[in-house]
Design an enzyme around this catalytic site. Structure first.
Site, PDB file in Angstrom:
ATOM      1  N   ASP A 115       0.837  -1.191   0.000  1.00  0.00           N
ATOM      2  CA  ASP A 115       0.000   0.000   0.000  1.00  0.00           C
ATOM      3  C   ASP A 115       0.879   1.250   0.000  1.00  0.00           C
ATOM      4  OD1 ASP A 115      -2.873   1.138   0.538  1.00  0.00           O
ATOM      5  OD2 ASP A 115      -1.536   2.174   1.938  1.00  0.00           O
TER       6      ASP A 115
ATOM      7  N   GLU B 128       7.755   5.781   5.971  1.00  0.00           N
ATOM      8  CA  GLU B 128       9.038   6.456   5.762  1.00  0.00           C
ATOM      9  C   GLU B 128       9.054   7.826   6.435  1.00  0.00           C
ATOM     10  OE1 GLU B 128      11.567   5.055   4.814  1.00  0.00           O
ATOM     11  OE2 GLU B 128      10.764   3.262   3.864  1.00  0.00           O
TER      12      GLU B 128
ATOM     13  N   ASP C 288      12.146   1.386  12.883  1.00  0.00           N
ATOM     14  CA  ASP C 288      11.387   0.233  12.392  1.00  0.00           C
ATOM     15  C   ASP C 288      11.094  -0.731  13.535  1.00  0.00           C
ATOM     16  OD1 ASP C 288      11.210   0.691   9.536  1.00  0.00           O
ATOM     17  OD2 ASP C 288      13.371   0.343   9.460  1.00  0.00           O
TER      18      ASP C 288
END
Length: 227
Positions: free
Chosen positions: A156, A164, A173
């Site tokens: 997506d 990001e 992350d």
């Protein structure tokens, strides 16, 4: 994957491969060239490491430094902290970039994202790159986000862009997280389309920009007063 930390440049984000960064991305509008030694956070959940966290801090600190120096040069500016971005070099993703900014602006209160035609704190680029999408900085206030065509077709696109952008705001992350966690990136797989940060991520960004930014601003003001 073991990630080699850079001397000057760090990359963070959604890379489809575990290749070590070389020169700048193969973008339609060429992104800034990077030194040969750099670090990349891969898209695969197994890519995370303690060094990834250091890479993410480098990117966040570069953006904070850029914003703080502008505020120090104009102390009378509005109280709200604004991070300016340029989408000029990523025209195919303009709607996703705009949507990502809207999502973050409606999710946090201590920092805002706004597009600027000049003097941006970071920029978006687009193109084809085997590394996928990622965020990169030279550690001196210059950073960019690269959006890979193929990856944004497989996953997506708004989620990729918002993820990001989360690195710009200071989030690392966390591939093992659920789909409801934006920074889990590609961990939950292509079926995950959630582009929103969860409550923990929102709280963390607000904390970073309340305390981390103030420290950077104090340093920038002190530096400006010595000129």
């Amino acid at each position: 994957m073991r990630i080699t930390l850079p001397l000057l440049s760090t990359a963070v984000g959604l890379g489809l491969t575990a290749a070590v960064l070389g020169t700048g991305p193969a973008a339609t509008a060429a992104a800034p060239q990077e030194p040969v030694r750099a670090a990349q956070l891969g898209y695969q959940p197994s890519a995370g490491s303690g060094e990834d966290a250091a890479a993410n801090r480098a990117f966040f600190e570069a953006v904070v430094k850029s914003v703080a120096e502008k505020r120090a040069a104009n102390p009378s500016a509005a109280a709200a902290v604004t991070v300016y971005y340029s989408a000029t070099n990523a025209p195919s993703f303009r709607s996703q970039i705009s949507r990502s900014a809207q999502i973050w602006n409606s999710s946090v209160s201590n920092v805002r994202l706004a597009e600027s035609s000049s003097g941006a704190d970071f920029a978006y680029y687009e193109g084809n790159d085997s590394r996928g999408s990622y965020a990169s900085t030279d550690g001196h206030g210059s950073g960019y986000i690269f959006l890979d065509y193929r990856q944004n077709q497989q996953y997506d696109s708004t989620r990729v862009t918002a993820h990001e952008t989360g690195h710009v705001l200071g989030l690392p992350d966390h591939y093992s997280g659920p789909c409801s966690e934006l920074m889990s990136g590609g961990g939950p797989g292509p079926s995950c389309t959630n582009p929103y940060p969860n409550s923990t991520e929102r709280s963390r960004v607000n904390q970073l920009w309340a305390y981390g930014f103030q420290a950077a601003l104090d340093k920038a003001l002190e530096k400006a007063s010595q000129r």
